[in-house]
Design an enzyme around this catalytic site. Sequence first.
Site, PDB file in Angstrom:
ATOM      1  N   LYS A 113       0.831  -1.212   0.000  1.00 44.57           N
ATOM      2  CA  LYS A 113       0.000   0.000   0.000  1.00 44.57           C
ATOM      3  C   LYS A 113       0.860   1.254   0.000  1.00 44.57           C
ATOM      4  O   LYS A 113       0.458   2.266  -0.575  1.00 44.57           O
ATOM      5  CB  LYS A 113      -0.986   0.005   1.173  1.00 44.57           C
ATOM      6  N   LYS A 196      -4.407 -10.814  -6.393  1.00 43.97           N
ATOM      7  CA  LYS A 196      -5.734 -11.090  -5.803  1.00 43.97           C
ATOM      8  C   LYS A 196      -6.798 -10.119  -6.319  1.00 43.97           C
ATOM      9  O   LYS A 196      -6.493  -8.968  -6.641  1.00 43.97           O
ATOM     10  CB  LYS A 196      -5.669 -11.093  -4.272  1.00 43.97           C
ATOM     11  N   LYS A 199     -10.837  -4.838  -4.197  1.00 39.69           N
ATOM     12  CA  LYS A 199     -11.866  -3.825  -4.418  1.00 39.69           C
ATOM     13  C   LYS A 199     -11.258  -2.474  -4.733  1.00 39.69           C
ATOM     14  O   LYS A 199     -11.961  -1.575  -5.149  1.00 39.69           O
ATOM     15  CB  LYS A 199     -12.842  -3.782  -3.259  1.00 39.69           C
TER      16      LYS A 199
HETATM   17  P1  ATP Z   1      -8.374  -3.555  -0.672  1.00 38.44           P
HETATM   18  O1  ATP Z   1      -8.234  -3.923  -2.091  1.00 38.44           O
HETATM   19  O2  ATP Z   1      -8.940  -2.178  -0.442  1.00 38.44           O
HETATM   20  O3  ATP Z   1      -7.180  -3.872   0.151  1.00 38.44           O
HETATM   21  P2  ATP Z   1      -9.786  -6.004  -0.244  1.00 38.44           P
HETATM   22  O4  ATP Z   1     -10.620  -6.293  -1.432  1.00 38.44           O
HETATM   23  O5  ATP Z   1      -8.543  -6.776  -0.061  1.00 38.44           O
HETATM   24  O6  ATP Z   1      -9.525  -4.450  -0.109  1.00 38.44           O
HETATM   25  P3  ATP Z   1     -10.463  -6.097   2.554  1.00 38.44           P
HETATM   26  O7  ATP Z   1     -11.381  -5.131   3.208  1.00 38.44           O
HETATM   27  O8  ATP Z   1      -9.012  -5.885   2.752  1.00 38.44           O
HETATM   28  O9  ATP Z   1     -10.733  -6.191   1.010  1.00 38.44           O
HETATM   29  O10 ATP Z   1     -10.840  -7.557   2.986  1.00 38.44           O
HETATM   30  C1  ATP Z   1     -12.091  -7.966   3.485  1.00 38.44           C
HETATM   31  C2  ATP Z   1     -12.126  -9.459   3.644  1.00 38.44           C
HETATM   32  O11 ATP Z   1     -12.205 -10.083   2.353  1.00 38.44           O
HETATM   33  C3  ATP Z   1     -10.894 -10.039   4.304  1.00 38.44           C
HETATM   34  O12 ATP Z   1     -11.286 -11.139   5.116  1.00 38.44           O
HETATM   35  C4  ATP Z   1     -10.068 -10.524   3.163  1.00 38.44           C
HETATM   36  O13 ATP Z   1      -9.202 -11.554   3.537  1.00 38.44           O
HETATM   37  C5  ATP Z   1     -11.153 -11.012   2.198  1.00 38.44           C
HETATM   38  N1  ATP Z   1     -10.690 -10.946   0.815  1.00 38.44           N
HETATM   39  C6  ATP Z   1     -10.319  -9.820   0.169  1.00 38.44           C
HETATM   40  N2  ATP Z   1      -9.977 -10.107  -1.105  1.00 38.44           N
HETATM   41  C7  ATP Z   1     -10.118 -11.447  -1.244  1.00 38.44           C
HETATM   42  C8  ATP Z   1      -9.915 -12.349  -2.328  1.00 38.44           C
HETATM   43  N3  ATP Z   1      -9.490 -11.923  -3.492  1.00 38.44           N
HETATM   44  N4  ATP Z   1     -10.184 -13.662  -2.131  1.00 38.44           N
HETATM   45  C9  ATP Z   1     -10.621 -14.098  -0.936  1.00 38.44           C
HETATM   46  N5  ATP Z   1     -10.830 -13.301   0.134  1.00 38.44           N
HETATM   47  C10 ATP Z   1     -10.594 -11.992  -0.008  1.00 38.44           C
END
Ligand code: ATP
Length: 332
Positions: A113, A196, A199
């Site tokens: 980040k 991964k 969002k």
């Molecule tokens: P950002 O991209 O803003 O870091 P993010 O999509 O990774 O956000 P988080 O709020 O960090 O989302 O994560 C929320 C939950 O969703 C956490 O438990 C995280 O482990 C899970 N998660 C996020 N992305 C994935 C993915 N691609 N596959 C499975 N689980 C996920």
Amino acid sequence: MDKKMIFSGVQPSGCVTLGNYIGALKNWVKLQEEYHCMYSVVDLHSITVRQDPEALRERCLSFLALYLACGIDPEKSILFFQSHVTQHAELSWLLSCHTYMGELSRMTQFKDKSAKHEDNINAGLFTYPVLMAADILLYQTDLVPVGADQTQHLELARDIAIRMNHTYGEDTFVVPEGYYAPVGARIMSLQDPTSKMSKSDPNPNGYIWVLDAPEVIAKKIKRAVTDSDGVIAYQEGKHGVNNLLSIYGAVTGQTPQKAAEGFAGQGYGALKTQVAEAVIEELRPVREKYAQIIADKEYLTKVYKDGAEKASALAEKTLEKIQNRLGFVKRG
Ligand code: ATP
Ligand code: LTN
């Protein structure tokens, strides 16, 4: 025997993706039958990246409505906004005095980040995992259902708990454990299946938003990057196909290997059509319920007010216990 305690949260940045749904939310729903569950919209975490205040407020409500639409039941679980329970920030300070700079410097999410937001490498981005540890330890949490990307943060929360237990008594904190989805703990980007699904991806074709319209979902999956050998198999190196099989498996309740067997002899076109259909059907009820819930502001307000009240009562117990153990004067 008392039920075990579960805590988890998603930060209200961007929009809830299929990755968040499969890796986190879908499991949360199942867990509420068996455990005491606390599910929070972790708004304090989201401001490590600059947010537009009005957009953030709206997004927080939208995330809460989505938790409900996915099937989290406020009669069974405690649902709240992290910023409404001030003990999270208070415990975070106490924990930060027991966390080393070296530990935080090793966090890969911080490294990623800070590379992405070079113009805003704030102290909150650095201490983010301490606040996450506070979220978890505040409720004497046993299990933390998260996606695989959170393993390192969870390990840190455990280390802090163990360290403080050594210093202040073994019964200070419950040492939490991660709880990972059997399938789909790491859903990958549709456009770059080696990273991964996220969002905060600037390219919306990389992720599926849980509220995407069916035709948008179908289009995004159709455009998903695969490979040129044309064979449907769950194999090392076939990142794009593996990801589609994982999504299909997670949604239909089977392993990706088993899903691959079902597609034997078919082409990528057929695979994509069926994955799209399965995802559309999985998300259709969520989208429909969401539309009802987001329109009912009174209900939403009741849910988050009740949730914060219940969460505060639990949080206060732990906070007072820790303050006493650290040597602060007892409040009258
Ligand atoms: P950002 O991209 O803003 O870091 P993010 O999509 O990774 O956000 P988080 O709020 O960090 O989302 O994560 C929320 C939950 O969703 C956490 O438990 C995280 O482990 C899970 N998660 C996020 N992305 C994935 C993915 N691609 N596959 C499975 N689980 C996920
Ligand atoms: N850092 C987590 C979100 C999060 C969380 C938590 C998850 C904040 N506090 C406590 C589980 C428990 C993420 O997924 N990025």
